[in-house]
Scaffold this motif. Structure first.
Motif, PDB file in Angstrom:
ATOM      1  N   HIS A 178       0.994  -1.121   0.199  1.00  0.00           N
ATOM      2  CA  HIS A 178      -0.085  -0.082   0.046  1.00  0.00           C
ATOM      3  C   HIS A 178       0.890   1.125  -0.087  1.00  0.00           C
ATOM      4  O   HIS A 178       0.710   2.086  -0.635  1.00  0.00           O
ATOM      5  N   ASP A 179       1.935   1.254   0.646  1.00  0.00           N
ATOM      6  CA  ASP A 179       2.504   2.341   0.889  1.00  0.00           C
ATOM      7  C   ASP A 179       3.466   2.801  -0.367  1.00  0.00           C
ATOM      8  O   ASP A 179       3.808   4.052  -0.511  1.00  0.00           O
ATOM      9  N   ILE A 180       3.630   1.987  -1.208  1.00  0.00           N
ATOM     10  CA  ILE A 180       4.487   2.192  -2.484  1.00  0.00           C
ATOM     11  C   ILE A 180       3.480   2.333  -3.608  1.00  0.00           C
ATOM     12  O   ILE A 180       4.072   2.485  -4.951  1.00  0.00           O
ATOM     13  N   GLY A 181       1.961   2.304  -3.409  1.00  0.00           N
ATOM     14  CA  GLY A 181       1.306   2.925  -4.307  1.00  0.00           C
ATOM     15  C   GLY A 181       0.447   1.870  -4.879  1.00  0.00           C
ATOM     16  O   GLY A 181      -0.498   2.031  -5.691  1.00  0.00           O
ATOM     17  N   HIS A 182       0.455   0.679  -4.386  1.00  0.00           N
ATOM     18  CA  HIS A 182      -0.434  -0.453  -5.139  1.00  0.00           C
ATOM     19  C   HIS A 182      -1.935  -0.404  -4.504  1.00  0.00           C
ATOM     20  O   HIS A 182      -2.107  -0.169  -3.275  1.00  0.00           O
ATOM     21  N   ARG A 183      -2.744  -0.517  -5.162  1.00  0.00           N
ATOM     22  CA  ARG A 183      -4.379  -0.708  -4.676  1.00  0.00           C
ATOM     23  C   ARG A 183      -4.756  -2.086  -5.311  1.00  0.00           C
ATOM     24  O   ARG A 183      -5.758  -2.538  -4.775  1.00  0.00           O
ATOM     25  N   GLU A 184      -4.567  -2.589  -6.346  1.00  0.00           N
ATOM     26  CA  GLU A 184      -4.998  -3.744  -7.132  1.00  0.00           C
ATOM     27  C   GLU A 184      -3.998  -4.816  -6.809  1.00  0.00           C
ATOM     28  O   GLU A 184      -3.298  -5.451  -7.386  1.00  0.00           O
ATOM     29  N   ILE A 185      -4.285  -5.183  -5.323  1.00  0.00           N
ATOM     30  CA  ILE A 185      -3.350  -6.321  -4.876  1.00  0.00           C
ATOM     31  C   ILE A 185      -3.937  -7.379  -4.628  1.00  0.00           C
ATOM     32  O   ILE A 185      -5.148  -7.828  -4.633  1.00  0.00           O
ATOM     33  N   GLY A 246      -9.796  -6.860 -17.332  1.00  0.00           N
ATOM     34  CA  GLY A 246      -8.842  -6.097 -18.671  1.00  0.00           C
ATOM     35  C   GLY A 246      -7.665  -6.022 -18.060  1.00  0.00           C
ATOM     36  O   GLY A 246      -6.865  -5.343 -18.640  1.00  0.00           O
ATOM     37  N   GLY A 247      -7.027  -6.485 -17.177  1.00  0.00           N
ATOM     38  CA  GLY A 247      -5.467  -6.404 -16.756  1.00  0.00           C
ATOM     39  C   GLY A 247      -5.257  -7.517 -15.526  1.00  0.00           C
ATOM     40  O   GLY A 247      -5.820  -8.249 -14.942  1.00  0.00           O
ATOM     41  N   PHE A 248      -3.996  -7.204 -15.090  1.00  0.00           N
ATOM     42  CA  PHE A 248      -3.483  -8.034 -13.928  1.00  0.00           C
ATOM     43  C   PHE A 248      -3.384  -7.385 -12.556  1.00  0.00           C
ATOM     44  O   PHE A 248      -3.390  -6.065 -12.552  1.00  0.00           O
ATOM     45  N   PRO A 249      -3.534  -8.025 -11.648  1.00  0.00           N
ATOM     46  CA  PRO A 249      -3.115  -7.099 -10.362  1.00  0.00           C
ATOM     47  C   PRO A 249      -1.606  -6.711 -10.309  1.00  0.00           C
ATOM     48  O   PRO A 249      -0.811  -7.293 -11.028  1.00  0.00           O
ATOM     49  N   THR A 250      -1.671  -5.418  -9.684  1.00  0.00           N
ATOM     50  CA  THR A 250      -0.125  -4.662  -9.854  1.00  0.00           C
ATOM     51  C   THR A 250       0.855  -5.454  -8.763  1.00  0.00           C
ATOM     52  O   THR A 250       2.023  -5.059  -8.711  1.00  0.00           O
ATOM     53  N   ALA A 251       0.162  -6.295  -7.992  1.00  0.00           N
ATOM     54  CA  ALA A 251       1.231  -6.686  -6.769  1.00  0.00           C
ATOM     55  C   ALA A 251       0.417  -8.140  -6.369  1.00  0.00           C
ATOM     56  O   ALA A 251      -0.826  -8.172  -6.396  1.00  0.00           O
ATOM     57  N   LEU A 252       1.342  -8.939  -5.867  1.00  0.00           N
ATOM     58  CA  LEU A 252       0.873 -10.191  -5.332  1.00  0.00           C
ATOM     59  C   LEU A 252       1.587 -10.839  -4.263  1.00  0.00           C
ATOM     60  O   LEU A 252       2.777 -10.759  -4.049  1.00  0.00           O
ATOM     61  N   PHE A 253       0.865 -10.865  -2.917  1.00  0.00           N
ATOM     62  CA  PHE A 253       1.400 -11.573  -1.820  1.00  0.00           C
ATOM     63  C   PHE A 253       1.227 -13.033  -1.976  1.00  0.00           C
ATOM     64  O   PHE A 253       0.118 -13.571  -2.292  1.00  0.00           O
ATOM     65  N   CYS A 254       2.407 -13.544  -1.547  1.00  0.00           N
ATOM     66  CA  CYS A 254       2.612 -15.158  -1.633  1.00  0.00           C
ATOM     67  C   CYS A 254       2.545 -15.785  -0.375  1.00  0.00           C
ATOM     68  O   CYS A 254       3.407 -15.209   0.513  1.00  0.00           O
ATOM     69  N   GLU A 255       1.909 -16.840   0.205  1.00  0.00           N
ATOM     70  CA  GLU A 255       1.889 -17.270   1.610  1.00  0.00           C
ATOM     71  C   GLU A 255       3.362 -17.860   1.887  1.00  0.00           C
ATOM     72  O   GLU A 255       3.450 -18.209   2.953  1.00  0.00           O
ATOM     73  N   ASN A 256       4.021 -18.384   0.912  1.00  0.00           N
ATOM     74  CA  ASN A 256       5.535 -18.637   1.133  1.00  0.00           C
ATOM     75  C   ASN A 256       6.245 -18.343   0.011  1.00  0.00           C
ATOM     76  O   ASN A 256       5.860 -18.023  -0.945  1.00  0.00           O
ATOM     77  N   ASP A 257       7.578 -18.591   0.189  1.00  0.00           N
ATOM     78  CA  ASP A 257       8.722 -18.158  -0.516  1.00  0.00           C
ATOM     79  C   ASP A 257       8.552 -19.178  -1.971  1.00  0.00           C
ATOM     80  O   ASP A 257       8.923 -18.844  -3.079  1.00  0.00           O
TER      81      ASP A 257
END
Length: 349
Positions: A178-185, A246-257
């Protein structure tokens, strides 16, 4: 008869004969018995000293139940568990204990837990609880009273637990994006559900709610948690999302590496660059996270501190008379590397 003669008859060294005659350690029981028998037959009986009593070996058991969820048969080779085991063994050794390792196939849970309990009745146990339910942990603890459960936590069981602050780690990831600008997470979840993953999901959704962001079901993707290569099912899920939105998420959080590395490889096959097109964050900070390109931004888990805390708690509980169980939660550290950046639309010129 001389010692040299006894050594020759027994087919051992003169030093071995000396150890046997003087009751010192350093040779096996069969060898000792053979030497003493020859010595007695040769008139050495009066000069034989009784063997010193062997010291009680101080041993801890590291126990895992495999082929259930994320803990595979070769779990000791999986990066997260490999590091955790290494630190656990090192800490046990520093405390004067040797570490035994035992694994039980979950298919034979009822049968083999009895065997393991009988064979290790005098040993303290560090139980890898990653993939275990509350009922399974309770069953094991009832048969092995000197126990610390590592990498999970059930608040209502009167047992020692040491676990990761999963909620905090996922919260840190969401706040950073959020702090670096992502909203479509988006959120990439494991197809195998365990306590840790459920806690991470709660922490991530809690942070988004605090930030007035939502996580619609359409941006929650599901993959295998133990595959490092491209996952076709994830490609299909992303393609379906693009077609619908119409697009992809701008960021993805993954539950493990593991999931994060697989996600980056899948994105590359789709022609998407990390982090220019999609930022990716993992969880665990396994050693492989700095081998991939770009290096993975992740949530660092203090695996050494988890291991030290578990071993120390077990050793202290074995020597004390306290009846109060302890539950320890180890905080995480956000570790920023190169797989995250501001979305293109808000990147400064």
């Amino acid at each position: 008869m001389r010692m040299e003669d006894i050594a020759k008859i027994a087919n051992v060294s003169k030093a071995a004969v000396s150890l046997a005659l003087n009751g010192k350690p350093g040779i096996g029981p069969e060898t000792r018995d053979r030497i003493l028998r020859i010595a007695k037959d040769s008139g050495y009986a009066a000069r034989i000293k009784p063997a010193a009593p062997a010291k009680q070996a101080k041993t801890l058991l590291f126990l895992a139940f495999t082929n259930s969820g994320i803990v595979l048969e070769d779990f000791y080779q999986q990066p997260f568990f490999r590091e955790l085991i290494q630190h656990t063994e090192e800490r046990a050794r520093s405390k004067g204990y040797s570490m035994l390792f035992s694994s039980v196939d979950m298919e034979f849970f009822e049968r083999d837990i009895e065997l393991v309990a009988d064979e290790n009745s005098g040993n303290g146990v560090i139980l890898l609880g990653t993939n275990l339910t509350r009922e399974q942990v309770a069953t094991i603890a009832a048969k092995m009273p000197s126990i610390v459960v590592l990498d999970t936590l059930y608040e209502t069981l009167p047992i020692h637990f040491v676990e990761i602050n999963n909620i905090m780690g996922a919260h840190q990831a969401a706040v950073h994006l959020h702090d670096i600008g992502h909203r479509e997470i988006g959120y990439v979840a494991s197809s195998v559900r365990i306590h840790n993953f459920d806690s991470r999901k709660r922490g991530f959704k809690r942070a988004l709610k605090e930030l007035n962001l939502d996580l619609p079901d359409s941006r929650v993707f599901t993959v295998s948690p133990t595959v490092l290569s491209v996952q076709e099912s994830f490609k299909e899920q992303l393609s379906a999302y693009k077609q619908a939105s119409g697009g992809f998420p701008t960021a993805l959080f993954c539950e493990n590496d593991y999931i994060a590395i697989s996600v980056m490889k899948t994105l590359a096959e789709l022609g998407l660059n990390v982090p220019e097109d999609v930022s990716v964050i993992g969880f665990d900070n396994i050693r492989e996270s700095i081998v991939v390109s770009p290096e993975l931004t992740t949530i660092h888990v203090e695996k050494e501190l988890l291991a030290i805390t578990a071993v120390d708690l077990l050793v202290d509980s074995m020597s004390g008379d306290s009846r109060t169980s302890v539950k320890t939660v180890v905080d995480t550290l956000f570790t920023e590397r190169l797989s995250c950046a501001a979305p293109a639309a808000v990147t400064p010129a």
